[in-house]
Design an enzyme around this catalytic site. Sequence first.
Site, short mmCIF file in Angstrom:
data_model
loop_
_atom_site.label_atom_id
_atom_site.label_comp_id
_atom_site.label_asym_id
_atom_site.label_seq_id
_atom_site.Cartn_x
_atom_site.Cartn_y
_atom_site.Cartn_z
CE1 TYR A 153 59.44 27.43 -43.43
CE2 TYR A 153 57.56 28.49 -42.38
CZ TYR A 153 58.13 27.86 -43.47
OH TYR A 153 57.39 27.66 -44.62
CG ASP A 248 59.43 35.88 -39.03
OD1 ASP A 248 58.25 36.15 -38.72
OD2 ASP A 248 59.73 34.98 -39.83
CE LYS A 281 51.95 31.66 -37.91
NZ LYS A 281 51.27 30.74 -38.84
#
Length: 444
Positions: A153, A248, A281
């Site tokens: 994702y 990612d 994050k």
Amino acid sequence: MTHSTDPTASTPARSQQLFERAQRVIPGGVNSPVRAFRAVGGTPRFIARAQGAHLWDADGQRYIDYIGSWGPMILGHGHPAALEAVQKAALEGFSFGAPTEREVELAEEILRHVPSMEMVRLVSSGTEAGMSAIRLARGATGRSVIVKFNGCYHGHADSLLVKAGSGLATFGHATSAGVPPEVVQHTLVLEYNDVAQLDEAFALHGADIACVIMEPIAGNMNFVRASVPFMQRARELCTQHGALLILDEVMTGFRVALGGAQSLYAQQIPGFAPDLTVLGKVIGGGMPLAAFGGPRAVMEQLAPLGPVYQAGTLSGNPVATACGLATLREISRPGFYDRLAARTRAWMQGLEDAARAEGVPLVTDCEGGMFGFFLLPELPQNYPQVLATDGPRFNRLFHGLLARGVYIAPALYEAGFVSSAHTEDDIAQSVAAAREVFRELSKA
């Protein structure tokens, strides 16, 4: 005191009331789908406050938190250094729409730990960072095709909301309403950890591929590592065909190691480095902040220097950068990751032992402060294998732990997170709760 694994057995009254109220004004009652508990059943807990490794819901019930806001809270909630930085920054101003010294300091701190990046652009979310990195890769290469992997994702940008077709090297089909077929016609979806499919994709489309984007440890199919041969072949093929390799690391960056997951692969693959890295994050410490970066020659293709446009009103927000900078400075202290990894391993080992004692099949994996577990006899390597997990049993495990004050992700496809605030006692309580739940599951 007995606790049930039934999701309807003990719903806190205030959370139930808030959820009913929320559903009247917010689609599904939540602002991000997984929070709705649709995967596990029952009513989501509305959180009132958090401190250290613990959450308290609107009814005052305490939980040991293994979600950590889906990864950012590596220091736990309310860490004094982060709190002080945010309070000081807020007094100076919430947002300026102009550059600040702190943006430069945060950029320098990120680059200091991630040597594959020579320049970095700050943004506000992982989705924004991922879609901007892909636009940059297309602009830098002059190509259109992107390669992604089933189960990875990268945010909810239109071109990434796709799943694999029925054959090898098949272009994807949209998995969300509102995404026109022509938007995803250049997105090629392959199976994770399948070297043969990767070879075939480049053999068929290599001259048109702008980039390969992957999670080095896929955290949205629970916790699945890219094998070293798979990662190495991706790097080789991108280099040979002039495509860019994008890692990612929104989840793994500064979470599994100080240099991210790429630093772990660099130890096993000589000269390994991605062309672009996407971060989020942890670098915001719980504030809305993300980034993407890479070599100077590629990053200078971005406006205002180059033709690839990207902008954001709140990019480099002064309060968010203060929180992120304080977080990165704390986690770079000597021994931080050794202690964090040891605590995570203790939790996973305890979970395995508790399951084994009751004859429940379970395997775990972890790195740094990130972990995953599967109700399977062996670790899966791709998304179809993850789907073999016993979903109903996981749901009972989730609710059994929740009833005992242990809060894991409310979906079997999500990784979990440990913070430096988790104590040995937190782990011991969590393992004891798991042992009770596995005992119930073995009788079901």
